[in-house]
Design a protein around this motif. Structure first.
Motif, PDB file in Angstrom:
ATOM      1  N   GLU A  42     -28.858 -29.943  37.816  1.00  0.00           N
ATOM      2  CA  GLU A  42     -29.614 -31.111  37.347  1.00  0.00           C
ATOM      3  C   GLU A  42     -30.384 -31.709  38.522  1.00  0.00           C
ATOM      4  OE1 GLU A  42     -28.895 -35.503  35.236  1.00  0.00           O
ATOM      5  OE2 GLU A  42     -27.188 -34.190  35.707  1.00  0.00           O
ATOM      6  N   ALA A  43     -31.715 -31.804  38.378  1.00  0.00           N
ATOM      7  CA  ALA A  43     -32.547 -32.328  39.463  1.00  0.00           C
ATOM      8  C   ALA A  43     -32.450 -33.843  39.572  1.00  0.00           C
ATOM      9  CB  ALA A  43     -34.000 -31.913  39.238  1.00  0.00           C
ATOM     10  N   GLY A  44     -32.121 -34.514  38.487  1.00  0.00           N
ATOM     11  CA  GLY A  44     -31.988 -35.972  38.520  1.00  0.00           C
ATOM     12  C   GLY A  44     -33.293 -36.712  38.369  1.00  0.00           C
ATOM     13  N   GLY A  45     -34.391 -36.001  38.124  1.00  0.00           N
ATOM     14  CA  GLY A  45     -35.704 -36.637  37.961  1.00  0.00           C
ATOM     15  C   GLY A  45     -36.710 -35.637  37.453  1.00  0.00           C
ATOM     16  N   PHE A  46     -37.959 -36.091  37.338  1.00  0.00           N
ATOM     17  CA  PHE A  46     -38.993 -35.245  36.752  1.00  0.00           C
ATOM     18  C   PHE A  46     -40.077 -34.821  37.738  1.00  0.00           C
ATOM     19  CE2 PHE A  46     -37.390 -38.095  33.401  1.00  0.00           C
ATOM     20  CZ  PHE A  46     -36.997 -37.179  32.440  1.00  0.00           C
ATOM     21  N   ASP A  47     -40.017 -35.317  38.983  1.00  0.00           N
ATOM     22  CA  ASP A  47     -41.115 -35.067  39.909  1.00  0.00           C
ATOM     23  C   ASP A  47     -40.821 -33.898  40.853  1.00  0.00           C
ATOM     24  OD1 ASP A  47     -39.259 -36.123  41.659  1.00  0.00           O
ATOM     25  OD2 ASP A  47     -40.329 -38.009  41.976  1.00  0.00           O
ATOM     26  N   HIS A  48     -41.801 -33.569  41.695  1.00  0.00           N
ATOM     27  CA  HIS A  48     -41.664 -32.438  42.606  1.00  0.00           C
ATOM     28  C   HIS A  48     -40.573 -32.660  43.645  1.00  0.00           C
ATOM     29  CE1 HIS A  48     -44.771 -29.716  41.271  1.00  0.00           C
ATOM     30  NE2 HIS A  48     -45.612 -30.724  41.133  1.00  0.00           N
ATOM     31  N   ALA A  49     -40.348 -33.898  44.052  1.00  0.00           N
ATOM     32  CA  ALA A  49     -39.295 -34.164  45.035  1.00  0.00           C
ATOM     33  C   ALA A  49     -37.937 -33.780  44.456  1.00  0.00           C
ATOM     34  CB  ALA A  49     -39.302 -35.636  45.443  1.00  0.00           C
ATOM     35  N   ALA A  50     -37.710 -34.154  43.192  1.00  0.00           N
ATOM     36  CA  ALA A  50     -36.461 -33.784  42.529  1.00  0.00           C
ATOM     37  C   ALA A  50     -36.384 -32.269  42.361  1.00  0.00           C
ATOM     38  CB  ALA A  50     -36.368 -34.477  41.165  1.00  0.00           C
ATOM     39  N   GLY A  51     -37.516 -31.651  42.032  1.00  0.00           N
ATOM     40  CA  GLY A  51     -37.557 -30.208  41.865  1.00  0.00           C
ATOM     41  C   GLY A  51     -37.293 -29.471  43.169  1.00  0.00           C
ATOM     42  N   ASP A  52     -37.841 -29.975  44.268  1.00  0.00           N
ATOM     43  CA  ASP A  52     -37.605 -29.352  45.583  1.00  0.00           C
ATOM     44  C   ASP A  52     -36.121 -29.361  45.919  1.00  0.00           C
ATOM     45  OD1 ASP A  52     -40.323 -29.071  45.739  1.00  0.00           O
ATOM     46  OD2 ASP A  52     -40.626 -30.570  47.308  1.00  0.00           O
ATOM     47  N   TRP A  53     -35.480 -30.507  45.675  1.00  0.00           N
ATOM     48  CA  TRP A  53     -34.043 -30.615  45.972  1.00  0.00           C
ATOM     49  C   TRP A  53     -33.251 -29.630  45.126  1.00  0.00           C
ATOM     50  CZ3 TRP A  53     -29.699 -31.591  43.111  1.00  0.00           C
ATOM     51  CH2 TRP A  53     -28.527 -31.833  43.848  1.00  0.00           C
ATOM     52  N   ALA A  54     -33.567 -29.562  43.832  1.00  0.00           N
ATOM     53  CA  ALA A  54     -32.847 -28.662  42.942  1.00  0.00           C
ATOM     54  C   ALA A  54     -33.064 -27.203  43.343  1.00  0.00           C
ATOM     55  CB  ALA A  54     -33.285 -28.891  41.498  1.00  0.00           C
ATOM     56  N   ALA A  55     -34.270 -26.886  43.800  1.00  0.00           N
ATOM     57  CA  ALA A  55     -34.572 -25.513  44.220  1.00  0.00           C
ATOM     58  C   ALA A  55     -33.710 -25.101  45.413  1.00  0.00           C
ATOM     59  CB  ALA A  55     -36.054 -25.391  44.573  1.00  0.00           C
ATOM     60  N   GLU A  56     -33.541 -26.003  46.358  1.00  0.00           N
ATOM     61  CA  GLU A  56     -32.702 -25.718  47.527  1.00  0.00           C
ATOM     62  C   GLU A  56     -31.265 -25.399  47.086  1.00  0.00           C
ATOM     63  OE1 GLU A  56     -33.601 -25.372  50.552  1.00  0.00           O
ATOM     64  OE2 GLU A  56     -35.373 -26.602  50.978  1.00  0.00           O
ATOM     65  N   GLN A  57     -30.760 -26.166  46.131  1.00  0.00           N
ATOM     66  CA  GLN A  57     -29.393 -25.930  45.661  1.00  0.00           C
ATOM     67  C   GLN A  57     -29.300 -24.591  44.935  1.00  0.00           C
ATOM     68  OE1 GLN A  57     -27.560 -28.506  46.897  1.00  0.00           O
ATOM     69  NE2 GLN A  57     -29.633 -29.171  47.473  1.00  0.00           N
ATOM     70  N   MET A  58     -30.308 -24.291  44.151  1.00  0.00           N
ATOM     71  CA  MET A  58     -30.297 -23.052  43.375  1.00  0.00           C
ATOM     72  C   MET A  58     -30.362 -21.825  44.279  1.00  0.00           C
ATOM     73  SD  MET A  58     -29.961 -22.001  40.279  1.00  0.00           S
ATOM     74  CE  MET A  58     -30.441 -23.373  39.218  1.00  0.00           C
TER      75      MET A  58
ATOM     76  N   GLY B  51     -33.626  -7.699  31.402  1.00  0.00           N
ATOM     77  CA  GLY B  51     -32.419  -7.163  32.019  1.00  0.00           C
ATOM     78  C   GLY B  51     -31.673  -8.118  32.917  1.00  0.00           C
ATOM     79  N   HIS B  52     -32.065  -9.376  32.953  1.00  0.00           N
ATOM     80  CA  HIS B  52     -31.400 -10.354  33.824  1.00  0.00           C
ATOM     81  C   HIS B  52     -30.142 -10.911  33.148  1.00  0.00           C
ATOM     82  CE1 HIS B  52     -34.720 -10.420  36.689  1.00  0.00           C
ATOM     83  NE2 HIS B  52     -35.549 -10.452  35.655  1.00  0.00           N
ATOM     84  N   SER B  53     -29.091 -11.016  33.886  1.00  0.00           N
ATOM     85  CA  SER B  53     -27.855 -11.617  33.375  1.00  0.00           C
ATOM     86  C   SER B  53     -27.292 -12.660  34.338  1.00  0.00           C
ATOM     87  CB  SER B  53     -26.801 -10.537  33.097  1.00  0.00           C
ATOM     88  OG  SER B  53     -26.518  -9.800  34.285  1.00  0.00           O
ATOM     89  N   LYS B  54     -27.742 -12.624  35.597  1.00  0.00           N
ATOM     90  CA  LYS B  54     -27.363 -13.639  36.591  1.00  0.00           C
ATOM     91  C   LYS B  54     -28.506 -14.649  36.661  1.00  0.00           C
ATOM     92  CE  LYS B  54     -23.585 -11.475  37.796  1.00  0.00           C
ATOM     93  NZ  LYS B  54     -22.248 -12.040  37.526  1.00  0.00           N
ATOM     94  N   ILE B  55     -28.394 -15.677  35.829  1.00  0.00           N
ATOM     95  CA  ILE B  55     -29.530 -16.584  35.622  1.00  0.00           C
ATOM     96  C   ILE B  55     -29.162 -18.012  36.005  1.00  0.00           C
ATOM     97  CG2 ILE B  55     -31.130 -17.513  33.894  1.00  0.00           C
ATOM     98  CD1 ILE B  55     -30.646 -14.911  32.292  1.00  0.00           C
ATOM     99  N   GLY B  56     -30.063 -18.651  36.735  1.00  0.00           N
ATOM    100  CA  GLY B  56     -29.914 -20.056  37.078  1.00  0.00           C
ATOM    101  C   GLY B  56     -30.837 -20.905  36.220  1.00  0.00           C
ATOM    102  N   ILE B  57     -30.442 -22.154  35.992  1.00  0.00           N
ATOM    103  CA  ILE B  57     -31.229 -23.074  35.168  1.00  0.00           C
ATOM    104  C   ILE B  57     -31.418 -24.382  35.928  1.00  0.00           C
ATOM    105  CG2 ILE B  57     -31.297 -24.420  33.036  1.00  0.00           C
ATOM    106  CD1 ILE B  57     -29.453 -22.230  31.814  1.00  0.00           C
ATOM    107  N   ILE B  58     -32.667 -24.829  36.029  1.00  0.00           N
ATOM    108  CA  ILE B  58     -32.953 -26.138  36.619  1.00  0.00           C
ATOM    109  C   ILE B  58     -33.348 -27.086  35.497  1.00  0.00           C
ATOM    110  CG2 ILE B  58     -34.429 -27.463  38.163  1.00  0.00           C
ATOM    111  CD1 ILE B  58     -34.750 -25.018  39.882  1.00  0.00           C
ATOM    112  N   ALA B  59     -32.570 -28.133  35.312  1.00  0.00           N
ATOM    113  CA  ALA B  59     -32.832 -29.146  34.287  1.00  0.00           C
ATOM    114  C   ALA B  59     -33.325 -30.420  34.956  1.00  0.00           C
ATOM    115  CB  ALA B  59     -31.558 -29.434  33.495  1.00  0.00           C
ATOM    116  N   ASP B  60     -34.378 -31.011  34.400  1.00  0.00           N
ATOM    117  CA  ASP B  60     -34.948 -32.218  35.019  1.00  0.00           C
ATOM    118  C   ASP B  60     -33.896 -33.332  35.163  1.00  0.00           C
ATOM    119  OD1 ASP B  60     -38.225 -31.806  34.463  1.00  0.00           O
ATOM    120  OD2 ASP B  60     -36.907 -30.874  33.014  1.00  0.00           O
TER     121      ASP B  60
END
Length: 366
Positions: free
Chosen positions: A244-260, A186-195
């Motif tokens: 787009e996280a701009g990388g593949f590691d947790h640091a890039a993922g943390d940054w992308a999570a904050e934006q999301m 039932g989700h329609s408001k969806i975010g996507i994090i790409a490495d």
């Protein structure tokens, strides 16, 4: 003084010819698996260390090493769960037990460039007998150089090259399944994090122009799968928030999570890797956002940490990829020059694994 056990000793004890012993180590396809296991068992019992690698190299013109080209800097190979899974699979192939493995990190100055003599990757300078290219950008010139020099190589995930042995999964179809799981809840408001869409250091919200410039085949295919599933449900590119996280590691993922997390209307997030998804879970917890009550989260890969975190994800056979790639490269290396093996294409299955980070839509975050 203890006498060194020779190949002849192994042949006599095993009741086979010396060439059969040599085949057991160097050309396993020439004998049956049962005979090979028998020979190796006898050799181990006698303490035979295997053929003289240097002598064999001198006779065959081989270096006695293979290379693995990876999509990021060298430390990435030791901390990225997907890469370590691939390495484990490569290491499990007995035919490569006496062969050195060299790691070649991505040289960003050689992406979409012909490469000057002084900066050409060691991977194509005669330091290895064959290569495994793992998840490299479409326009990475080292791959083109390897083909031009007739260096045997196998591709895992990317880039896709006509006439080259390939091991991978259906990233597009798996992406569709990943997104459809959220839509079915039932989700329609969806975010996507790409490495990473391109190894150019950029990160942030993804526009259609940026998406069209993507040179990372795996991320591109998974995003196309998301968009295909979204379109079938009436959602357009602009209806989804893509970071787009701009990388593949947790640091890039943390940054992308904050934006999301700045997007308050979202009820679900899909990530193109478990590393990105696990980073999002961590940051969401730190910000007091409840998963899955306020946000459902799904990853991709099913790395070992995913189960412990209860992460819903797409499981892919990471270790099996390494095994298949190593076997294909071994076949290329052992084939006579006049009989090149066919360019085998292996597509391995994936599976949706539903755990505790996704549930039916309930309420928006306040």
């Amino acid at each position: 003084m203890k006498r060194t056990v020779s190949m002849k000793d192994v042949a006599l004890a095993a009741g086979v010819s010396q060439p059969a012993v040599s085949y057991a180590y160097n050309k396993p396809s020439e004998i049956s698996e049962a005979q090979r296991e028998h020979i190796l068992k006898v050799a181990k019992k006698l303490g035979y260390p295997g053929p003289n690698v240097r002598g064999g190299s001198l006779r065959s013109g081989r270096v006695g090493a293979i290379g693995l080209m990876i999509s990021d800097e060298l430390p990435y190979a030791f901390i990225d769960p997907s890469t370590t899974g691939l390495l484990r699979g490569i290491g499990e192939i007995g035919e490569l037990s006496n062969v050195a493995l060299a790691l070649f990190p991505l040289q960003k100055d050689l992406v979409n460039q012909s490469g000057e003599p002084g900066s050409v990757s060691l991977a194509v300078r005669g330091f290895v007998d064959g290569l495994i290219a793992y998840n490299l950008p479409d326009d990475y010139s080292v791959v083109a150089m390897a083909r031009k020099q007739n260096i045997p190589f196998v591709v895992v995930d990317a880039p896709i090259i006509e006439g080259t042995p390939f091991v991978g999964i259906d990233d597009f179809g798996s992406g569709e399944i990943q997104m459809k799981h959220l839509l079915d809840l039932g989700h329609s408001k969806i975010g996507i994090i790409a490495d990473r869409l391109k190894p150019d250091g950029l990160r942030g919200p993804v526009t259609q122009k940026r998406f069209q410039q993507c040179t990372e085949n795996v991320v591109r295919a998974r995003l196309e799968g998301y968009l295909s599933a979204g379109k079938a449900a009436g959602l357009s590119f602009d209806d989804m928030v893509i970071i787009e996280a701009g990388g593949f590691d947790h640091a890039a993922g943390d940054w992308a999570a904050e934006q999301m997390l700045a997007n308050k209307d979202l009820t679900a997030v899909a990530a193109t890797s478990d590393v990105m998804a696990l980073s999002f879970l961590k940051i969401a917890n730190e910000r007091g956002v409840s998963v899955p009550d306020q946000l459902s989260v799904i990853g991709f890969d099913d790395i070992p940490e995913a189960a412990g975190a209860g992460l819903t994800t797409i499981r892919q056979p990471l270790i099996e990829k390494g095994r298949h790639a190593a076997r294909l490269l071994t076949e290329l290396l052992n084939a006579p020059p006049s009989k090149k093996p066919p360019a085998t294409r292996i597509i391995l299955p994936t599976e949706l694994v539903v755990r505790s980070t996704t549930k039916a839509r309930w309420k928006k975050r306040s």
